[in-house]
Design an enzyme around this catalytic site. Structure first.
Site, PDB file in Angstrom:
ATOM      1  N   GLU A 421       0.733  -1.258  -0.083  1.00 56.94           N
ATOM      2  CA  GLU A 421       0.142   0.025  -0.175  1.00 56.94           C
ATOM      3  C   GLU A 421       0.770   1.412  -0.079  1.00 56.94           C
ATOM      4  O   GLU A 421       0.776   2.211   0.827  1.00 56.94           O
ATOM      5  CB  GLU A 421      -1.142  -0.054   1.205  1.00 56.94           C
ATOM      6  CG  GLU A 421      -1.968  -1.128   1.029  1.00 56.94           C
ATOM      7  CD  GLU A 421      -3.043  -0.835   0.091  1.00 56.94           C
ATOM      8  OE1 GLU A 421      -2.938   0.430  -0.633  1.00 56.94           O
ATOM      9  OE2 GLU A 421      -4.057  -1.647  -0.047  1.00 56.94           O
ATOM     10  N   GLU A 497      -3.781 -10.523  -0.451  1.00 56.21           N
ATOM     11  CA  GLU A 497      -4.424 -10.524   0.801  1.00 56.21           C
ATOM     12  C   GLU A 497      -5.675 -11.004   0.284  1.00 56.21           C
ATOM     13  O   GLU A 497      -6.326 -10.615  -0.551  1.00 56.21           O
ATOM     14  CB  GLU A 497      -4.589  -9.023   1.434  1.00 56.21           C
ATOM     15  CG  GLU A 497      -3.460  -8.630   2.157  1.00 56.21           C
ATOM     16  CD  GLU A 497      -3.409  -7.239   2.538  1.00 56.21           C
ATOM     17  OE1 GLU A 497      -4.427  -6.729   2.977  1.00 56.21           O
ATOM     18  OE2 GLU A 497      -2.342  -6.705   2.824  1.00 56.21           O
TER      19      GLU A 497
HETATM   20  C1  IPT Z   1      -5.191  -3.737   3.530  1.00 58.28           C
HETATM   21  C2  IPT Z   1      -3.721  -3.863   3.999  1.00 58.28           C
HETATM   22  O1  IPT Z   1      -2.884  -3.852   3.276  1.00 58.28           O
HETATM   23  C3  IPT Z   1      -3.651  -4.406   5.343  1.00 58.28           C
HETATM   24  O2  IPT Z   1      -2.342  -3.968   5.912  1.00 58.28           O
HETATM   25  C4  IPT Z   1      -4.663  -4.447   6.127  1.00 58.28           C
HETATM   26  O3  IPT Z   1      -5.042  -2.893   6.706  1.00 58.28           O
HETATM   27  C5  IPT Z   1      -5.922  -4.515   5.570  1.00 58.28           C
HETATM   28  O4  IPT Z   1      -6.168  -3.901   4.491  1.00 58.28           O
HETATM   29  C6  IPT Z   1      -7.329  -4.476   6.330  1.00 58.28           C
HETATM   30  O5  IPT Z   1      -7.245  -5.209   7.588  1.00 58.28           O
HETATM   31  S1  IPT Z   1      -5.577  -2.237   2.610  1.00 58.28           S
HETATM   32  C7  IPT Z   1      -7.291  -2.281   2.272  1.00 58.28           C
HETATM   33  C8  IPT Z   1      -7.370  -1.027   1.631  1.00 58.28           C
HETATM   34  C9  IPT Z   1      -7.632  -3.298   1.359  1.00 58.28           C
END
Ligand code: IPT
Length: 993
Positions: A421, A497
């Protein structure tokens, strides 16, 4: 004025980056400086303290550690932790940070032991300091550094005299220019949080060792080249010997050595001791031979496609923050292996190096991620983002260089990640180039730039399954720039993720996993995230609880969003992790419609010989027959199995009969797996082979009572048909219900939805449902029929309900209850549940025990049900609850055909399922939930310890419940788990026992 901690430049006065061998692997002298240091906290970076000030009379603070957690869980002597996810907790004014800048002055004494080797150099090594720091010896400032999760070394040779005492002074600021590039979603915690040591570097020693260990799967040959170099003052190649005794290899550094080897993989983490030596130093490294490649858009390890079934791991300990002990790191690795995780993304920074040693040894594929996140700039359209600012190029390239140099010898690291990010920009290209120059053997990952121009894999986060399916087939919507689009289509795809594991969830894991299995372009993904970052603290009564954002009085915070892991903060696996283990199972066993089971060996390299397929024929816990299946599957192959033809199937009884097959790690094989115990389940599946006998039709008659009410077996009802007592217990509530205590996922709209489910339910009046009874009438057939309307305030939405009570036989203590409900008024987009709510007055509700036959043993929901198998279990009501860090709906057991409650006084209630239907479609059994508190209390509690039994037992008997999805940060509930307001029927038999 330019302040040192606001100067955008790489560290100054430090030794160039080099590899970090595992502790104890070499014979150079090392002196740990961990322990109690002198410490004082100041409100500003300009502390006014002379680095020559020895700090006499100051406090003592443990190094390593975060100063905010020095007194945890009871006291907070040096400020408190603060949590923000995306936003900076200070004005966005890079590189400036507020003058209010907690700054720690650390002091300790350096004394080289008498046997410290003469000659060579002595380096002062910091494994991690958050965020900016300055190092002085005897009052002389030698270096400034940053890069919180990266090592720093300072050459102190000229400053230390053997046998004499020297003063080491370290000033650490909480905020610095570098806070702008360390905006990861975690607690803001400061200080010297990883170890500090003095390291001797002998003259002509092995300052830097670079290992190139490849595996050619076509020939079975391993190729090893070890480069040895000096760094700093005497930079250059070093003449060293390289030996692999086990392979009979012996040669010179720089020379290519080959031999037939067993390759390294996460499935079989084969390591060889490689002894690298010069006249003055020997290091023994555990080396794995393996080759990572991308061919035809497919990610390969040792020539075979590998699916990354991964998790994102932050470093976290509920008392120590990111300052982890080796035991904690090992615990994480063992828990991952035991839950069939095969990959870990070190979100979002290089982990403590020991963690990678463990990944090498136990077998986990690692995406090693740079210490870089600038997410807070997104809030204002990425204006001023360091990722695209030439002033930051050297800093960002320095960071990624330090990571690659430190970690490149680890076979477990299969991808380098440039950060998380951090938006787009020129520095992505600069970092990628630097990594390629340092290590061309591993693909590069970065999600933040969807053009994928500078990387070797196409990465996204939280993409919904529909889109992932298109990507799998290579027919995804084109990227805005045709050139980038063309290249991106040639890359394998990874979800860095997915399946946000916040609170109750994630739902939908199986849907993703099925796509990973189906499309070779999909190289898998990493669930967000491993563990809830709940910090232990005590309340005014000394009761411990897990704190999240806002619990330390932060003015700006992101609340419960920090509690989004598969483990609860104390590392208790949540049901989400059990589900993950079932979905990630290497030996998947799934029922097919034709009454057989499909067994799939999902290992890339191993046959399934170590997994014995054990079957049992059982009714509840009663075993009727057992055996093993003689089946060994080659990697990537599958077979259909069926129950033996001569299986002694019993007549239908009160509980269903299952044929359950488990792939179990056998005793001798477990010896080869240091992470596993014999009996570990590598996969399981089952078939329902004999359904339970249907309930006979009731034949008794309702009688009237003196007060104009009715008696129906164990149920006493009032004149309007309102249930007053059941099995001798006063009834507090009894009606149709359609609401639940909102999960974290229910509270957020999925991106494509207009409204969060919880909001929908509130607007439809479901949070405040009540009942108006219209009529109660005993009919000629002996049954009592009650008609009613169940609805909430302010709306027309609700249910028309017809309830029928009929004793099973005259004088019997059993009654059949049939509820038919039909939605009326405008239909909400979804409902939380369709079923019955029953609250009984029971002072010791938490002690009541329940034995049930159904799917279990843990909770399951429509879209997180892979781990639940048919059987029978028993629990006290207290243990039926899942203590999510943020309380919410939990504990539903599905497919329940029979439940027996035993109250603390020994009396009880049996509930048996009859016909259950939603929208005319039959369901097996009902869904059961039990709590010693109400859904409202559950919905409103901030932390589990705030929930206290209210003197009632609250039961839900549901025909169905809405799925859980992943909307807190991803897709909502998918259509097959979505619950609409629909007509439903629920027939149960209630028996006082
Ligand atoms: C995404 C982040 O990369 C991760 O660090 C964490 O914050 C997660 O979201 C949420 O728990 S970024 C998000 C804008 C998809």
């Amino acid at each position: 004025m330019t302040l040192a901690h606001e100067t955008v430049a790489p560290p100054d006065g430090v030794v160039p980056p080099r590899f970090r061998p595992p502790a104890g692997s070499g014979d150079a002298a090392v002196l740990s400086l961990d322990g109690e240091w002198r410490f004082r906290l100041f409100p500003e970076a300009e502390t006014g303290v002379d680095p020559a000030d020895p700090g006499a009379g100051w406090d003592r603070l443990a190094v390593p550690g975060h100063w905010q957690l020095a007194g945890a869980p009871h006291a907070w002597p040096y400020g408190t932790p603060a949590y923000t996810n995306v936003v900076f907790p200070f004005p966005v004014d890079a590189p400036h940070v507020p003058h209010e800048n907690p700054t720690g002055e650390y002091r300790t004494t350096l004394r080289l032991p008498a046997d410290w080797p003469a000659g060579g150099r002595t380096l002062l090594r910091f494994e991690g300091v958050d965020s900016w720091f300055q190092v002085a010896v005897d009052g002389e400032v030698l270096a400034t550094s940053h890069g919180s999760r990266l090592p720093t070394e300072v050459d102190v040779t000229a400053h230390l005299r053997p046998g004499e005492e020297h003063l080491l002074a370290v000033r650490v600021t909480q905020w610095s220019a570098f806070s702008y590039v360390e905006d990861q979603d975690q607690w803001w915690l400061s200080g010297i949080f990883r170890s500090v040591s003095l390291e001797h570097r002998p003259e002509g020693g092995l300052d830097d060792v670079r290992v190139h260990a490849a595996y050619d799967h076509t020939t079975g040959t391993g190729t090893l080249r070890v480069d040895a170099a000096a760094v700093g003052g005497a930079a250059g190649a070093v003449a060293a010997r390289v030996a692999v005794p086990e392979l009979g290899l012996d040669g010179a550094a720089g020379e290519e050595l080959t031999a037939a080897v067993e390759p390294w993989s996460a499935e079989r983490p084969r390591l060889y001791d490689v002894v690298v030596s010069t006249a003055t130093e020997t290091v023994t490294l555990a080396v794995g031979f393996r080759t990572v490649s991308v061919e035809d858009g497919v990610f390969l390890v040792n020539g075979r496609p590998v699916t990354l079934r991964g998790v994102n791991r932050h470093e976290f300990d509920p008392l120590r923050g990111r300052s982890l002990t080796p035991e904690r790191m090992l615990e994480d690795v063992l828990l991952m292996k035991r839950h069939h995780v095969n990959a870990v993304r070190t979100s979002h920074y290089p982990p403590h190096p020991h963690f990678l040693d463990l990944c090498d040894r136990y077998g986990l594929y690692v995406v090693d991620e740079n210490d870089l996140e600038t997410h807070g700039f997104e809030v204002d359209g990425w204006v001023g983002n360091p990722t695209d600012d030439p002033a930051w190029t050297d800093v960002l390239v320095d960071r990624v260089t330090r990571m690659v140099r430190r970690d490149a010898h680890h076979p477990s690291v299969v991808l380098w990640s440039l950060g998380n990010e951090a938006g787009r920009g020129r520095n992505v290209a600069a970092m990628a180039q630097a990594v390629r120059d340092l290590d061309p053997t591993r693909p590069i990952h970065y999600e933040g730039d969807w053009s994928s121009e500078h990387v070797d894999v196409y990465s996204r986060m939280y993409a919904p399954t529909e889109e992932v399916a298109l990507i799998g087939q290579g027919v995804e919507p084109p990227f805005e720039r045709a050139d980038a689009d063309g290249r991106r289509r040639t890359l394998p795809f990874v979800l860095c993720e997915y399946a946000h594991a916040m609170g109750n969830g994630p739902g939908g894991l199986s849907d993703y996993d099925a796509l990973f299995d189906r499309y070779p372009r999909l190289m898998g993904g990493f669930v967000w995230e491993w563990i809830d970052h709940g910090l232990t603290r005590t309340d005014d009564d000394g009761v411990e609880y897990a704190a999240y954002g806002g619990d330390f009085g932060e003015a700006l915070h992101d609340g419960t969003f920090i509690a989004d892991g598969l483990l609860l903060p104390d590392r208790t696996p949540s049901p989400g992790l059990t589900e993950l283990a079932a979905v990630y199972a290497p030996v998947r066993i799934d029922p097919r419609d034709d009454g057989s089971l499909l067994v799939r060996n999902r290992y890339a390299f191993r046959d399934s010989g170590h997994a014995e397929l054990r079957w049992t024929l059982h009714r509840g816990t009663e075993e009727l027959a057992a055996g093993t299946l003689d089946l060994v599957l080659e990697p990537g192959t599958e077979a259909v199995v069926r129950p033996p033809a001569d299986l002694p199937l019993p007549e239908p009884g009160t509980e269903p009969v299952w044929w359950t097959v488990r792939a179990v790690l056998t005793e001798p094989d477990a010896l080869d797996e240091p992470w596993a115990a014999p009996g570990l389940e590598l996969g399981a599946g089952q078939l329902l082979v004999v359904d339970r006998a249907p309930l006979a039709a009731p034949s008794g008659r309702v009688t009237t009572t003196d007060d104009g009410g009715f008696r129906a077996g164990p149920a006493l009802l009032g004149p309007r048909g309102e249930l007053r007592t059941l099995a001798g217990r006063a009834v507090h509530t009894f009606r149709v219900d359609a609401w639940r205590a909102a999960t974290d996922n229910d509270r957020k709209p999925a991106r494509w939805q207009e409204q969060a489910d919880a909001e929908t339910w509130y607007r439809a009046g479901l949070t405040l449902l009540g009942e108006r009874v219209e009529a109660a009438e005993a009919g000629d057939d002996g049954a009592l029929r009650v008609t009613s309307r169940v609805s909430g305030p302010a709306v027309r939405t609700g249910f028309d309900v017809r309830t029928r009570w009929q004793p099973v036989g005259d004088g019997a203590d059993a009654v059949d209850l049939v509820v038919d409900a039909r939605p009326v008024g405008p239909a909400p987009r979804s409902v939380a549940r369709l079923g019955l709510l029953l609250a009984l007055e029971e002072p010791r509700a938490a002690d009541a025990r329940v034995r049930w036959a159904g799917l279990g043993p843990e909770e399951s929901y429509a879209d997180s049900a892979r781990a639940a198998l048919g059987g029978a279990w028993e629990h006290p009501v207290a243990d039926w609850q899942t203590r999510y860090t943020h309380p919410q709906e939990n504990g539903a057991r599905r497919g329940v055909t029979r439940a027996e409650l035993t109250f603390a006084d020994g009396s009880g209630l049996r509930i048996e399922a009859g016909q259950v239907e939603v929208a005319g479609r039959p369901r097996q059994g009902f869904e059961l939930s039990l709590r010693p508190w109400s859904d409202r209390a559950l919905d409103q509690a901030g932390h589990p310890h705030e929930l206290v039994p209210d003197g009632r037992l609250w039961l839900h008997l549901d025909a169905a419940q809405h799925g859980v999805g992943s909307a807190a940060c991803g897709p909502g509930v998918l259509p097959d788990a979505w619950l609409h307001a629909a007509p439903f029927r629920l027939r149960v038999r209630l028996t006082a026992v």
